[in-house]
Design an enzyme around this catalytic site. Structure first.
Site, PDB file in Angstrom:
ATOM      1  CG  ASN A  14      -4.097  -8.164  -9.602  1.00  0.00           C
ATOM      2  OD1 ASN A  14      -5.214  -8.688  -9.584  1.00  0.00           O
ATOM      3  ND2 ASN A  14      -3.745  -7.248 -10.485  1.00  0.00           N
ATOM      4  CB  ILE A  93       8.968 -16.432 -16.207  1.00  0.00           C
ATOM      5  CG1 ILE A  93       7.996 -15.604 -15.358  1.00  0.00           C
ATOM      6  CG2 ILE A  93       9.481 -17.626 -15.424  1.00  0.00           C
ATOM      7  CD1 ILE A  93       8.567 -15.061 -14.057  1.00  0.00           C
ATOM      8  CG  HIS A 109      -2.950  -9.423 -20.436  1.00  0.00           C
ATOM      9  ND1 HIS A 109      -1.762  -8.713 -20.485  1.00  0.00           N
ATOM     10  CD2 HIS A 109      -3.711  -8.946 -21.452  1.00  0.00           C
ATOM     11  CE1 HIS A 109      -1.813  -7.857 -21.490  1.00  0.00           C
ATOM     12  NE2 HIS A 109      -2.987  -7.979 -22.089  1.00  0.00           N
ATOM     13  CD  GLU A 179      -6.211  -6.856 -13.669  1.00  0.00           C
ATOM     14  OE1 GLU A 179      -5.175  -7.228 -13.104  1.00  0.00           O
ATOM     15  OE2 GLU A 179      -6.220  -5.909 -14.473  1.00  0.00           O
TER      16      GLU A 179
HETATM   17  C1  GRF Z   1      -2.623  -5.571 -13.644  1.00  0.00           C
HETATM   18  O1  GRF Z   1      -3.464  -4.839 -14.489  1.00  0.00           O
HETATM   19  C2  GRF Z   1      -2.320  -6.929 -14.233  1.00  0.00           C
HETATM   20  O2  GRF Z   1      -3.344  -7.434 -15.031  1.00  0.00           O
HETATM   21  C3  GRF Z   1      -1.116  -6.649 -15.090  1.00  0.00           C
HETATM   22  O3  GRF Z   1      -0.377  -5.695 -14.366  1.00  0.00           O
HETATM   23  C4  GRF Z   1      -1.240  -4.939 -13.528  1.00  0.00           C
HETATM   24  C5  GRF Z   1      -0.682  -5.052 -12.137  1.00  0.00           C
HETATM   25  O4  GRF Z   1      -1.347  -4.232 -11.224  1.00  0.00           O
HETATM   26  N1  GRF Z   1      -0.405  -7.858 -15.408  1.00  0.00           N
HETATM   27  P1  GRF Z   1      -1.046  -4.371  -9.674  1.00  0.00           P
HETATM   28  O5  GRF Z   1       0.458  -4.168  -9.478  1.00  0.00           O
HETATM   29  O6  GRF Z   1      -1.490  -5.722  -9.236  1.00  0.00           O
HETATM   30  O7  GRF Z   1      -1.830  -3.266  -9.047  1.00  0.00           O
END
Ligand code: GRF
Length: 195
Positions: A14, A93, A109, A179
């Site tokens: 992400n 946090i 999420h 995402e």
């Molecule tokens: C993602 O599925 C996000 O929704 C969750 O943790 C995962 C992180 O994946 N909070 P990445 O490290 O961004 O690949």
């Protein structure tokens, strides 16, 4: 230009989608720092590749919560943080930071909150829970962070249909692809509101 500080604990895909959105011009922001709680994670390599300063901060290495909170606040100040972006960050946090950056911390999420979220719902566990519940759809949610896990106001969701032959892994992969599209878009919209 507003400064984002990204928090990640793992692969950082992400985080990468945010870096890519900035370089393609679809997100106008600067990433002034990456904060992690672990060494040797892929997110750190991604940051180093594009010269984003990295701070590794392990809460258990501090003598007290207060000391940890103060150091975190100090780093955020050094990075001139306007918006904190949680992207697979596995630590809560601390409340002093949530208070100081009220309405300026976002999280993603991998489920349609309020389903399959809260303490203990992370990684494949989320998708296992979706399959166990025989839900026909799932997805991802971007929300503002408050003092509870996965609980603050929802900014956007993106849906993914569950297929009869899905495994937690196949579902995770399709949700993650959503995402990567959703998060940079929501950040861009949210930054406009902060102006
Ligand atoms: C993602 O599925 C996000 O929704 C969750 O943790 C995962 C992180 O994946 N909070 P990445 O490290 O961004 O690949």
């Amino acid at each position: 230009m507003k400064n984002l500080v990204v928090f990640a604990s793992g692969s950082g895909s992400n985080f990468q989608s945010i870096i890519d959105a900035i370089s393609s011009g679809s997100l106008s922001a600067n990433i002034s720092g990456l904060i992690t709680n672990k060494d040797f994670i892929r997110a750190i390599d991604r940051a180093r590749k594009v010269d984003i300063p990295v701070s590794v901060l392990n809460p258990s290495e501090f003598e007290s919560t207060e000391e940890y909170e103060n150091r975190l606040l100090e780093i955020l100040q050094e990075n001139n943080a306007d918006l904190l972006i949680l992207a697979g960050y596995m630590k809560k946090i601390p409340s002093a930071v949530v208070n100081k950056y009220e309405d300026r911390i976002l999280n993603i999420h991998p489920s349609l909150i309020p389903k399959h979220c809260g303490k203990g719902f992370y990684g494949l566990k989320v998708h296992e829970s979706v399959l166990d519940s025989e839900d026909e759809e799932t997805g991802c949610t971007v929300h503002i962070v408050n003092q509870e896990f996965d609980d603050g106001p929802i900014l956007a969701q993106s849906k993914v249909s569950v297929q009869s032959d899905d495994t937690p892994e196949t579902l995770a992969k399709r949700v993650l692809a959503e995402e990567h599209k959703l998060y940079p878009k929501v950040i861009q919209e949210y930054l406009k509101k902060l102006n």
